[in-house]
Write a protein that holds these residues in place. Structure first.
Motif, PDB file in Angstrom:
ATOM      1  N   ALA A  32       0.940   4.095  -2.894  1.00  0.00           N
ATOM      2  CA  ALA A  32       0.685   5.507  -2.594  1.00  0.00           C
ATOM      3  C   ALA A  32       1.829   6.384  -3.094  1.00  0.00           C
ATOM      4  CB  ALA A  32       0.490   5.697  -1.092  1.00  0.00           C
ATOM      5  N   GLU A  33       3.069   5.922  -2.923  1.00  0.00           N
ATOM      6  CA  GLU A  33       4.219   6.689  -3.405  1.00  0.00           C
ATOM      7  C   GLU A  33       4.197   6.794  -4.925  1.00  0.00           C
ATOM      8  OE1 GLU A  33       7.515   4.553  -1.743  1.00  0.00           O
ATOM      9  OE2 GLU A  33       7.284   5.468   0.235  1.00  0.00           O
ATOM     10  N   ARG A  44       1.040  11.919  -9.859  1.00  0.00           N
ATOM     11  CA  ARG A  44       0.316  13.176  -9.682  1.00  0.00           C
ATOM     12  C   ARG A  44       1.254  14.361  -9.901  1.00  0.00           C
ATOM     13  NH1 ARG A  44      -0.686  17.065  -6.103  1.00  0.00           N
ATOM     14  NH2 ARG A  44       0.787  16.294  -4.566  1.00  0.00           N
ATOM     15  N   ALA A  91       1.524   6.647  -6.861  1.00  0.00           N
ATOM     16  CA  ALA A  91       0.417   7.539  -7.214  1.00  0.00           C
ATOM     17  C   ALA A  91       0.834   9.005  -7.031  1.00  0.00           C
ATOM     18  CB  ALA A  91      -0.809   7.225  -6.362  1.00  0.00           C
ATOM     19  N   GLU A  92       1.586   9.287  -5.967  1.00  0.00           N
ATOM     20  CA  GLU A  92       2.068  10.661  -5.732  1.00  0.00           C
ATOM     21  C   GLU A  92       3.055  11.084  -6.815  1.00  0.00           C
ATOM     22  OE1 GLU A  92       2.560  14.393  -3.771  1.00  0.00           O
ATOM     23  OE2 GLU A  92       0.959  12.916  -3.943  1.00  0.00           O
ATOM     24  N   ARG A 118       0.843  -1.214   0.000  1.00  0.00           N
ATOM     25  CA  ARG A 118       0.000   0.000   0.000  1.00  0.00           C
ATOM     26  C   ARG A 118       0.872   1.256   0.000  1.00  0.00           C
ATOM     27  NH1 ARG A 118      -3.208  -3.009   3.528  1.00  0.00           N
ATOM     28  NH2 ARG A 118      -2.194  -2.077   5.342  1.00  0.00           N
ATOM     29  N   GLN A 119       1.956   1.231   0.778  1.00  0.00           N
ATOM     30  CA  GLN A 119       2.853   2.384   0.832  1.00  0.00           C
ATOM     31  C   GLN A 119       3.494   2.629  -0.532  1.00  0.00           C
ATOM     32  OE1 GLN A 119       6.071   2.056   3.636  1.00  0.00           O
ATOM     33  NE2 GLN A 119       6.928   4.031   3.082  1.00  0.00           N
TER      34      GLN A 119
END
Length: 172
Positions: A53-54, A60, A56-57, A49-50
């Motif tokens: 998320a990284e 972005r 995805a960031e 998950r981490q």
């Protein structure tokens, strides 16, 4: 023979009872193994998950860096609140890479050429000031105004004028 049968039955009963009994340590070992596996699975899921998320960031931020145009309202040099994050990401990128940027100010065709040159410059300076606020050195920023001379959309509609009221960030 009757005695042999009784002895044999007693032996079978004793073996059956012995076979049915279990010991506590074996049961505890199995439970600990299951708990350790559950812990490893939970850690692996948290790590996955981490990482997601990284990633995805990173995507972005990459998408924000692809957007190099800031739009303005009619006769205004005020930066819209929706563009603050975009400019902050660009400022961090400029700081991290040491690159220089040219901020090209533009205006729509309404107003005199002199007024539009001044308005384009005010818009570019407004972006430059915010970037300096985010920590970019003034020596990394150059401001230029094109006024109405370089429209993004040559039309004569509100939509065209909106596209022409802008500052473009050009990396060197």
């Amino acid at each position: 023979m009757k005695r042999s049968v009784q002895l044999l039955l007693a032996l079978v009963a004793a073996l059956a009872l012995a076979a049915c009994s279990t010991t506590e340590p074996a049961e505890d070992t199995t439970d600990n193994t299951v708990q350790q596996d559950d812990g490893s699975d939970a850690e692996a899921e948290a790590l996955a998950r981490q990482r997601a998320a990284e990633e995805a960031e990173r995507q972005r931020i990459a998408a924000l860096l692809e957007n190099t145009t800031i739009y303005f309202d009619f006769d205004s040099d005020a930066i819209r609140s929706g563009d603050m994050e975009l400019l902050e990401v660009h400022a961090k990128h400029i700081q991290a890479t040491g690159k220089k940027v040219i901020l090209e100010g533009h205006a729509d065709e309404r107003g005199t050429p002199e007024y539009n040159l001044a308005l384009g410059e005010r818009r570019a300076k407004s972006v430059a000031q915010l970037m300096r606020t985010y920590g970019v050195s003034g020596s990394q920023i150059e401001v230029i105004s094109f006024g109405e001379e370089s429209p993004a959309n040559p039309g004569h509609t509100e939509q065209a004028w909106q596209e022409n009221r802008r500052v473009e960030i050009k990396y060197q």
